[in-house]
Scaffold this motif. Sequence first.
Motif, PDB file in Angstrom:
ATOM      1  N   MET A 128     -23.902 116.227  71.346  1.00 42.82           N
ATOM      2  CA  MET A 128     -25.333 115.923  71.405  1.00 42.82           C
ATOM      3  C   MET A 128     -25.842 115.283  70.114  1.00 42.82           C
ATOM      4  O   MET A 128     -26.895 114.660  70.110  1.00 42.82           O
ATOM      5  CB  MET A 128     -26.134 117.169  71.769  1.00 42.82           C
ATOM      6  CG  MET A 128     -25.928 117.613  73.195  1.00 42.82           C
ATOM      7  SD  MET A 128     -26.526 116.433  74.467  1.00 42.82           S
ATOM      8  CE  MET A 128     -25.057 115.522  74.908  1.00 42.82           C
ATOM      9  N   CYS A 129     -25.102 115.438  68.992  1.00 41.85           N
ATOM     10  CA  CYS A 129     -25.477 114.677  67.790  1.00 41.85           C
ATOM     11  C   CYS A 129     -25.344 113.188  68.119  1.00 41.85           C
ATOM     12  O   CYS A 129     -26.159 112.366  67.711  1.00 41.85           O
ATOM     13  CB  CYS A 129     -24.571 115.026  66.615  1.00 41.85           C
ATOM     14  SG  CYS A 129     -24.840 116.673  65.975  1.00 41.85           S
ATOM     15  N   TYR A 130     -24.308 112.845  68.872  1.00 40.72           N
ATOM     16  CA  TYR A 130     -24.195 111.457  69.356  1.00 40.72           C
ATOM     17  C   TYR A 130     -25.176 111.245  70.510  1.00 40.72           C
ATOM     18  O   TYR A 130     -26.066 110.414  70.416  1.00 40.72           O
ATOM     19  CB  TYR A 130     -22.769 111.166  69.830  1.00 40.72           C
ATOM     20  CG  TYR A 130     -21.750 111.133  68.737  1.00 40.72           C
ATOM     21  CD1 TYR A 130     -21.809 110.146  67.765  1.00 40.72           C
ATOM     22  CD2 TYR A 130     -20.738 112.075  68.669  1.00 40.72           C
ATOM     23  CE1 TYR A 130     -20.872 110.100  66.751  1.00 40.72           C
ATOM     24  CE2 TYR A 130     -19.788 112.041  67.660  1.00 40.72           C
ATOM     25  CZ  TYR A 130     -19.864 111.052  66.694  1.00 40.72           C
ATOM     26  OH  TYR A 130     -18.948 111.006  65.699  1.00 40.72           O
ATOM     27  N   GLY A 131     -25.014 111.983  71.601  1.00 38.79           N
ATOM     28  CA  GLY A 131     -25.867 111.824  72.774  1.00 38.79           C
ATOM     29  C   GLY A 131     -25.875 110.387  73.275  1.00 38.79           C
ATOM     30  O   GLY A 131     -24.994 109.588  72.922  1.00 38.79           O
ATOM     31  N   THR A 132     -26.867 110.059  74.078  1.00 38.06           N
ATOM     32  CA  THR A 132     -26.935 108.698  74.633  1.00 38.06           C
ATOM     33  C   THR A 132     -27.027 107.653  73.524  1.00 38.06           C
ATOM     34  O   THR A 132     -26.421 106.583  73.620  1.00 38.06           O
ATOM     35  CB  THR A 132     -28.132 108.588  75.606  1.00 38.06           C
ATOM     36  OG1 THR A 132     -27.781 109.282  76.800  1.00 38.06           O
ATOM     37  CG2 THR A 132     -28.453 107.144  75.951  1.00 38.06           C
ATOM     38  N   ALA A 133     -27.760 107.955  72.454  1.00 36.41           N
ATOM     39  CA  ALA A 133     -27.903 106.967  71.367  1.00 36.41           C
ATOM     40  C   ALA A 133     -26.545 106.645  70.748  1.00 36.41           C
ATOM     41  O   ALA A 133     -26.202 105.473  70.543  1.00 36.41           O
ATOM     42  CB  ALA A 133     -28.866 107.487  70.308  1.00 36.41           C
ATOM     43  N   LEU A 319     -42.143 108.020  69.512  1.00 36.61           N
ATOM     44  CA  LEU A 319     -43.029 107.030  70.154  1.00 36.61           C
ATOM     45  C   LEU A 319     -43.677 106.130  69.109  1.00 36.61           C
ATOM     46  O   LEU A 319     -43.920 104.953  69.353  1.00 36.61           O
ATOM     47  CB  LEU A 319     -44.126 107.741  70.955  1.00 36.61           C
ATOM     48  CG  LEU A 319     -43.732 108.266  72.333  1.00 36.61           C
ATOM     49  CD1 LEU A 319     -44.896 109.033  72.954  1.00 36.61           C
ATOM     50  CD2 LEU A 319     -43.280 107.142  73.263  1.00 36.61           C
ATOM     51  N   GLN A 320     -43.944 106.698  67.938  1.00 37.44           N
ATOM     52  CA  GLN A 320     -44.579 105.914  66.875  1.00 37.44           C
ATOM     53  C   GLN A 320     -43.559 105.149  66.021  1.00 37.44           C
ATOM     54  O   GLN A 320     -43.919 104.528  65.027  1.00 37.44           O
ATOM     55  CB  GLN A 320     -45.401 106.832  65.970  1.00 37.44           C
ATOM     56  CG  GLN A 320     -46.605 107.439  66.677  1.00 37.44           C
ATOM     57  CD  GLN A 320     -47.259 108.528  65.832  1.00 37.44           C
ATOM     58  OE1 GLN A 320     -46.921 108.729  64.672  1.00 37.44           O
ATOM     59  NE2 GLN A 320     -48.186 109.253  66.430  1.00 37.44           N
ATOM     60  N   GLY A 321     -42.273 105.235  66.379  1.00 31.85           N
ATOM     61  CA  GLY A 321     -41.221 104.536  65.609  1.00 31.85           C
ATOM     62  C   GLY A 321     -40.958 105.190  64.265  1.00 31.85           C
ATOM     63  O   GLY A 321     -40.397 104.577  63.369  1.00 31.85           O
ATOM     64  N   LYS A 322     -41.371 106.474  64.112  1.00 29.53           N
ATOM     65  CA  LYS A 322     -41.262 107.117  62.789  1.00 29.53           C
ATOM     66  C   LYS A 322     -39.994 107.945  62.628  1.00 29.53           C
ATOM     67  O   LYS A 322     -39.697 108.428  61.547  1.00 29.53           O
ATOM     68  CB  LYS A 322     -42.467 108.042  62.572  1.00 29.53           C
ATOM     69  CG  LYS A 322     -43.751 107.277  62.362  1.00 29.53           C
ATOM     70  CD  LYS A 322     -44.864 108.221  61.986  1.00 29.53           C
ATOM     71  CE  LYS A 322     -46.159 107.474  61.758  1.00 29.53           C
ATOM     72  NZ  LYS A 322     -47.324 108.329  61.912  1.00 29.53           N
ATOM     73  N   GLN A 323     -39.273 108.182  63.723  1.00 22.43           N
ATOM     74  CA  GLN A 323     -38.114 109.070  63.649  1.00 22.43           C
ATOM     75  C   GLN A 323     -36.968 108.394  62.896  1.00 22.43           C
ATOM     76  O   GLN A 323     -36.744 107.193  63.035  1.00 22.43           O
ATOM     77  CB  GLN A 323     -37.685 109.430  65.084  1.00 22.43           C
ATOM     78  CG  GLN A 323     -36.506 110.359  65.176  1.00 22.43           C
ATOM     79  CD  GLN A 323     -36.689 111.630  64.373  1.00 22.43           C
ATOM     80  OE1 GLN A 323     -37.767 112.210  64.343  1.00 22.43           O
ATOM     81  NE2 GLN A 323     -35.649 112.039  63.678  1.00 22.43           N
ATOM     82  N   THR A 324     -36.260 109.174  62.092  1.00 25.98           N
ATOM     83  CA  THR A 324     -35.045 108.679  61.442  1.00 25.98           C
ATOM     84  C   THR A 324     -33.869 109.479  61.979  1.00 25.98           C
ATOM     85  O   THR A 324     -33.931 110.708  62.039  1.00 25.98           O
ATOM     86  CB  THR A 324     -35.139 108.864  59.911  1.00 25.98           C
ATOM     87  OG1 THR A 324     -36.177 108.005  59.428  1.00 25.98           O
ATOM     88  CG2 THR A 324     -33.835 108.495  59.220  1.00 25.98           C
ATOM     89  N   GLY A 325     -32.815 108.791  62.386  1.00 27.93           N
ATOM     90  CA  GLY A 325     -31.597 109.468  62.841  1.00 27.93           C
ATOM     91  C   GLY A 325     -31.777 110.123  64.197  1.00 27.93           C
ATOM     92  O   GLY A 325     -32.593 109.680  65.014  1.00 27.93           O
ATOM     93  N   ARG A 326     -31.035 111.224  64.418  1.00 26.90           N
ATOM     94  CA  ARG A 326     -30.976 111.860  65.727  1.00 26.90           C
ATOM     95  C   ARG A 326     -31.633 113.239  65.705  1.00 26.90           C
ATOM     96  O   ARG A 326     -31.625 113.923  64.694  1.00 26.90           O
ATOM     97  CB  ARG A 326     -29.505 112.030  66.119  1.00 26.90           C
ATOM     98  CG  ARG A 326     -28.772 110.717  66.241  1.00 26.90           C
ATOM     99  CD  ARG A 326     -28.957 110.125  67.621  1.00 26.90           C
ATOM    100  NE  ARG A 326     -28.454 111.006  68.640  1.00 26.90           N
ATOM    101  CZ  ARG A 326     -29.114 111.283  69.778  1.00 26.90           C
ATOM    102  NH1 ARG A 326     -30.285 110.753  70.029  1.00 26.90           N
ATOM    103  NH2 ARG A 326     -28.579 112.093  70.665  1.00 26.90           N
TER     104      ARG A 326
END
Length: 334
Positions: A128-133, A319-326
């Motif tokens: 799940m660290c990989y997951g779909t991304a 949604l705001q494009g603020k996330q970094t990584g997984r």
Amino acid sequence: MPPKTFKAMVVRQTEDKGFVISLTDKSIDELPPGDVLIRVKYSSLNYKDALSASGNRGVTKNYPHTPGIDAAGVVEESISNDFRPGDEVIVTGYDLGMNTSGGFAQYIRVPADWVVKRPKNLSLREGMCYGTAGFTAALSVLKLIEHNITPEQGKILVTGATGGVGSIAISILSKAGFEVIAASGKKERKQYLLELGAEEVLDREEARDVSGKPLLKPRWAGVIDTVGGDILAAAIKSTKYGGVITCCGNVASPELHTTVFPFILRGVTLIGIDSANCPMPLRMRIWEKLADEWKLDHLDRLVTEISLDELDKYIEYILQGKQTGRVVVNLQEG
Ligand SMILES: NC(=O)c1ccc[n+]([C@@H]2O[C@H](COP(=O)([O-])OP(=O)(O)OC[C@H]3O[C@@H](n4cnc5c(N)ncnc54)[C@H](OP(=O)(O)O)[C@@H]3O)[C@@H](O)[C@H]2O)c1
């Protein structure tokens, strides 16, 4: 025996507040019919989940709904000869979390042909660290390599670099010996991207082009684009003779304005990436690569682990494009 009820995130449409997220006890009987009942230990957050959680009808048609396009867990019941209770398995894509109750819950029930046995060298959490991304990043890298792009040919551009697909694409490319240039809108994350293996970080605006020119200076042997729009258009115009561009996402825009010139004058190739319905033999090959040849030593550096009740906050970030990584969701408590 599974418990009568389990914890699940549910998105409901309300008259006054739009789409609202809550944590609920759901009963096993509410799950759709399917061959395999899985007790979910980990899930992960992808951009598509955020769309489903915010009422995007292109992803999810009917509400109330439990999103989560990824799940990793243990088979509890199976009517398929391919799986037995106790098997550790991973499910990503297909219809999971779109219109089938998804991985943001302690149980899912799915068709057997959506299920992959956990590769030997990959824990459920790592899956799940990989997951779909991560799966999509690996599929994109594989497509470049299968189209004969080698490290000797030059630099590979990765757009949406701090995102889930971008972070893992940079890491895998770097591990495979490629020189990676990251394009990111987050100036403050330059060090993070260099630590993942990028040689250089471009500001997102430098990777955009609105000049209207049909071709730009050739710079990239290959491109892994995760954002679409002007940035993908600029990447196509800046790809060297014979280069290859993969395209998987649309966070910037679903539109693509280009001419035929990069294709007919430089022989570049644009490859579409779809992870959701990736055929099973290729799917298993990708998981084996993630577990072995491309397994990342620094996975934990790009992962934030959260519980189900923290998801709404992270959905807002992505949604705001603020996330970094997984973002990995641990479902083992409660
Ligand atoms: N085709 C498939 O099978 C498949 C599978 C997985 C994901 N996807 C798609 O791939 C895309 C990326 O997924 P993800 O999980 O990596 O999402 P993510 O974690 O949200 O990453 C997206 C990244 O894109 C950049 N970005 C955000 N808004 C932007 C904007 N308006 N303009 C330009 N760049 C922007 C940001 O990176 P920086 O700040 O570093 O620029 C952001 O972190 C999504 O569209 C997703 O739906 C497709």
